[in-house]
Design an enzyme around this catalytic site. Structure first.
Site, short mmCIF file in Angstrom:
data_model
loop_
_atom_site.label_atom_id
_atom_site.label_comp_id
_atom_site.label_asym_id
_atom_site.label_seq_id
_atom_site.Cartn_x
_atom_site.Cartn_y
_atom_site.Cartn_z
N CYS A 2 0.85 -1.19 0.00
CA CYS A 2 0.00 0.00 0.00
C CYS A 2 0.89 1.25 0.00
O CYS A 2 1.86 1.32 0.74
CB CYS A 2 -0.95 0.07 1.18
N ARG A 27 4.02 -0.25 -4.78
CA ARG A 27 3.72 -0.79 -3.45
C ARG A 27 2.40 -1.52 -3.41
O ARG A 27 2.05 -2.15 -2.39
CB ARG A 27 3.69 0.34 -2.42
N TRP A 75 -2.74 -2.71 -1.77
CA TRP A 75 -2.45 -4.14 -1.90
C TRP A 75 -3.40 -4.81 -0.91
O TRP A 75 -3.26 -4.66 0.29
CB TRP A 75 -0.99 -4.45 -1.55
N ASN A 101 -2.24 1.66 5.69
CA ASN A 101 -1.37 0.58 5.23
C ASN A 101 -1.13 -0.32 6.43
O ASN A 101 -0.84 0.18 7.52
CB ASN A 101 -0.04 1.19 4.73
N GLY A 102 -1.23 -1.64 6.25
CA GLY A 102 -0.99 -2.57 7.36
C GLY A 102 -2.23 -3.40 7.64
O GLY A 102 -3.14 -3.49 6.81
N GLU A 484 17.68 -17.75 -7.21
CA GLU A 484 17.31 -16.39 -7.59
C GLU A 484 16.79 -16.36 -9.04
O GLU A 484 15.80 -15.69 -9.34
CB GLU A 484 18.52 -15.46 -7.41
N LYS A 488 12.98 -15.13 -10.00
CA LYS A 488 12.72 -14.05 -10.97
C LYS A 488 11.72 -14.54 -12.03
O LYS A 488 10.81 -13.82 -12.41
CB LYS A 488 14.01 -13.58 -11.66
N GLU A 491 8.09 -14.97 -10.49
CA GLU A 491 7.34 -13.76 -10.16
C GLU A 491 7.04 -12.90 -11.38
O GLU A 491 6.05 -12.18 -11.39
CB GLU A 491 8.04 -12.94 -9.07
N HIS A 507 18.78 -37.07 -6.23
CA HIS A 507 18.01 -37.54 -5.08
C HIS A 507 16.51 -37.31 -5.28
O HIS A 507 15.74 -37.37 -4.32
CB HIS A 507 18.50 -36.84 -3.81
N LYS A 609 5.90 -4.38 -3.71
CA LYS A 609 7.22 -4.21 -3.12
C LYS A 609 7.03 -3.81 -1.67
O LYS A 609 6.00 -3.25 -1.32
CB LYS A 609 7.95 -3.09 -3.88
C1 F6R Z 1 11.94 -10.65 -5.37
C2 F6R Z 1 11.82 -9.66 -4.33
C3 F6R Z 1 11.39 -10.09 -2.98
C4 F6R Z 1 12.13 -9.30 -1.89
C5 F6R Z 1 11.58 -9.68 -0.50
C6 F6R Z 1 12.34 -9.01 0.61
O1 F6R Z 1 12.36 -10.11 -6.57
O2 F6R Z 1 12.05 -8.49 -4.55
O3 F6R Z 1 11.55 -11.45 -2.81
O4 F6R Z 1 13.49 -9.59 -1.97
O5 F6R Z 1 10.23 -9.34 -0.42
O6 F6R Z 1 12.26 -7.61 0.50
P1 F6R Z 1 13.25 -6.68 1.29
O7 F6R Z 1 14.61 -6.91 0.77
O8 F6R Z 1 12.76 -5.29 1.04
O9 F6R Z 1 13.14 -7.06 2.74
#
Ligand code: F6R
Length: 614
Positions: A2, A27, A75, A101-102, A484, A488, A491, A507, A609
């Protein structure tokens, strides 16, 4: 999660609020809404879906101009993302509007109580309860700030709240507990936002708000108090990047820009940390050398991509600093009986510094009296304030939801910390640390070289856009890189993707291999011959079973050529530093494949994010 914006000043509030929301849309993008106070009247507009829907609605029916306003991108947590559940929410009289937010954990009890008292609630959200609680408090007497303080005292959970009230048309009130809120200090105008990006075009002077504080924002000034109404000490800071950093700069997506910015971000994170004598100086870390010498165990906690940086940290810390190191998903950490003591160093890695799982892990570690060091990209965020020391990464604002440049700078930070501990504890000679630091200083140039050679990777990605599954394999630090790469792809491209330690394949997961299945293999440098030879055998094993092998290997490594259907070359670098170059093709691969599938790579579905809920 949010995005929140508030404005009070002399200019049209709506323009500033909507522009701020555009910068905060990363966000959350389930719905968006605004409230403006004009001529004593509170006008709200809100729409489900991305901000563009709200913009269209506002263009069709513009609200009257006002100089006091607030806005929200959502969000969804409580209530499906529709117009009704979008913020702002108002009270029964339409004179108070609230954005949030929250999560308010006791919302069900509060809603029940309000409904029993005759309030009519029009949404399914936890937030709306706050509007009605404010209504009651304002009826009982006092101003909006006092009402907000009393309401906050009744709320459980995490929240940033911002409210406006027709009874005080010059005032925006904000409150925070466990959720971000920063103040932007302007000239005859002031701003509130979840993130400085929202107001960076207007001011670079900001105020960090502490836990359990209420801020009163007027054009003439800002007043901060705690929930009891006592004046709070405020900490002002200057943001060291400008509006151009929060814009796409000619790229189609923020993600493309952020991938391209990686050489600079890596260089900036190294800046000022290496003395003329070659010794590392991490003064800002605030942990004394003596304290670091006493450390006998390190535990790294983080989530998602930052967790992958933590997995790589383990190899660096154990190899250079000679200390045992565990790595734990922050969301799981406090549910196990981790053995912590005052000689344990917990390293919390978080790009945003607001991830609730990371914050809760830090608080748990603090209760166990461990020392805590944060690695964070956002000045003014919560995590650094809760740690004993912090090492900032200097990636600049990361706006695309998928983390790219922040990850590379987190790697630089963990290398610096591991080498610094080695220097302080004497587990490596000074010249060994210096030699490694010199290699680190050459990494921006190596990352740049990778970026210059990405066209075949983009072509490959486009050719695979019809696939349903891609596997990723690695060994040693190549294993977190494989994780990683898979994250990527999941997502961004919404594809089944898994990363495995190459040795684990036999295994179980090898059963997944079938004709034509794309498998990306991260090959370690030849210098680590035990690792290297094993992975070359793994490539042969999967190829024999029909896999289409996509091999990432260092320049000059001819041994993989016979087994690679596609070969992606990266510059030769030491094994521990290799993730800095091998991750980049995987970012480009996922970004291009998702784009070929028609996805918005900056705002993948269901994600946001800065995950400020547990
Ligand atoms: C993936 C991604 C997320 C963040 C995770 C932690 O591309 O961006 O997996 O890495 O939500 O976020 P931070 O680093 O802000 O704690």
């Amino acid at each position: 999660m949010c995005g929140i914006v508030g404005y009070v000043g002399g200019r049209p509030a709506l323009d500033i609020v909507v522009e701020g929301l555009a910068r905060l849309e990363y966000r959350g993008y389930d719905s968006a809404g605004v409230a403006v106070l004009a001529d004593g009247e509170l006008v709200t507009a809100k729409r489900a879906g991305k901000l563009v829907n709200l913009r269209n609605a506002l263009a069709e029916q513009p609200p009257p101009p006002g100089t006091l306003g607030m806005g929200h991108t959502r969000w969804a947590t409580h209530g499906v993302p529709n117009d009704r559940n979008a913020h702002p929410h108002t009270d029964c009289t339409g004179s108070v509007a609230v954005i949030h937010n929250g999560i308010i954990e006791n919302f069900a009890a509060l809603r029940g109580e309000l409904e029993e008292a005759g309030h009519k609630l029009g949404s399914d959200t936890d937030t709306e309860a706050v509007a009605h609680l404010l209504e009651d408090e304002l009826k009982a007497g006092g101003d909006l700030a006092a009402a907000m303080r009393r309401v906050c005292g009744r709320l459980e959970g995490a929240f940033t709240l911002v409210a406006m009230y027709t009874g005080d048309p010059d005032l925006v009130v904000g409150a925070r507990r466990n959720s971000p809120l920063v103040v932007g200090v302007g000239d005859g105008e002031n701003f509130l936002a979840s993130d400085v990006a929202a107001f960076i075009a207007h001011t670079r002077d900001a105020i960090e708000l502490g836990q359990d504080q209420v801020v009163e924002l007027r054009a003439s000034g800002v007043r901060v108090t705690d929930f009891e109404g006592r004046p709070a000490e405020v900490k002002e800071y200057h943001v060291d990047w400008d509006v151009s950093a929060a814009e796409k700069g000619g790229y189609d997506y923020f993600m493309l820009k952020e991938i391209a910015e990686q050489p600079r971000a890596v260089a900036d994170t190294l800046l000022g940390r290496i003395g003329t004598d070659g010794r590392l100086t991490l003064d800002e870390m605030r942990l004394s050398d003596r304290a670091l010498r006493e450390v006998d165990k390190i535990i790294v906690v983080a989530c998602g991509t930052s967790y992958h940086a933590g997995l790589i940290a383990k190899y660096a810390i154990e190899h250079w600093a000679g200390l045992p190191c565990e790595v734990e998903l922050a969301s799981e950490f406090r549910y196990r009986d981790a053995i912590l003591s005052p000689t344990t160093l917990v390293i919390a890695i978080s790009q945003s510094g607001e991830t609730m799982d990371a914050l809760m892990a830090v608080r748990h570690a603090r209760e166990q009296r461990a020392k805590i060091l944060g690695i964070c990209n956002v000045n003014g965020s919560t995590l650094p304030r809760e740690c004993d020391g912090v090492l900032y990464t200097h990636a600049g604002p990361e706006i695309a939801v998928a983390s790219t440049k922040a990850f590379l700078t987190q790697l630089v930070a963990v290398y610096l910390i591991a080498l610094y501990i080695a220097q302080v504890r004497g587990t490596k000679w000074g010249d060994e640390v210096f030699a490694m630091v010199q290699l680190l200083e050459r990494m921006p140039e190596k990352v740049d070289k990778v970026l210059e050679t990405m066209e075949p990777v983009r072509e490959l990605a486009r050719s695979l856009s019809g696939e349903h599954c891609v596997l990723f394999l690695g060994r040693h630090v190549g294993f977190p890189v494989a994780l990683e790469g898979a994250l990527k792809l999941k997502e961004l491209a919404y594809m089944h993707a898994e990363g495995f330690a190459a040795g684990e394949l036999k295994h179980g997961p090898i059963a997944l291999i079938e004709d034509g299945l794309p498998v990306v293999v991260v090959v370690p440098p030849r210098a680590r011959d035990v690792l290297h030879d094993k992975i070359v055998s793994n490539i042969q094993e999967i190829r024999a079973r029909g896999a289409r092998t996509i091999v990432i290997a260092e320049e000059g490594d001819a041994s993989v050529e016979p087994y690679a259907d596609t070969l992606i070359r990266v510059p030769a670098v030491p094994t521990l530093l290799q993730p800095l170059v091998t991750t980049v093709p995987l970012q480009v691969f996922a970004c291009e494949l998702a784009t070929a599938k028609g996805h918005d790579v900056d705002q993948p579905r269901n994600l946001a994010k800065s995950v400020t809920v547990e």
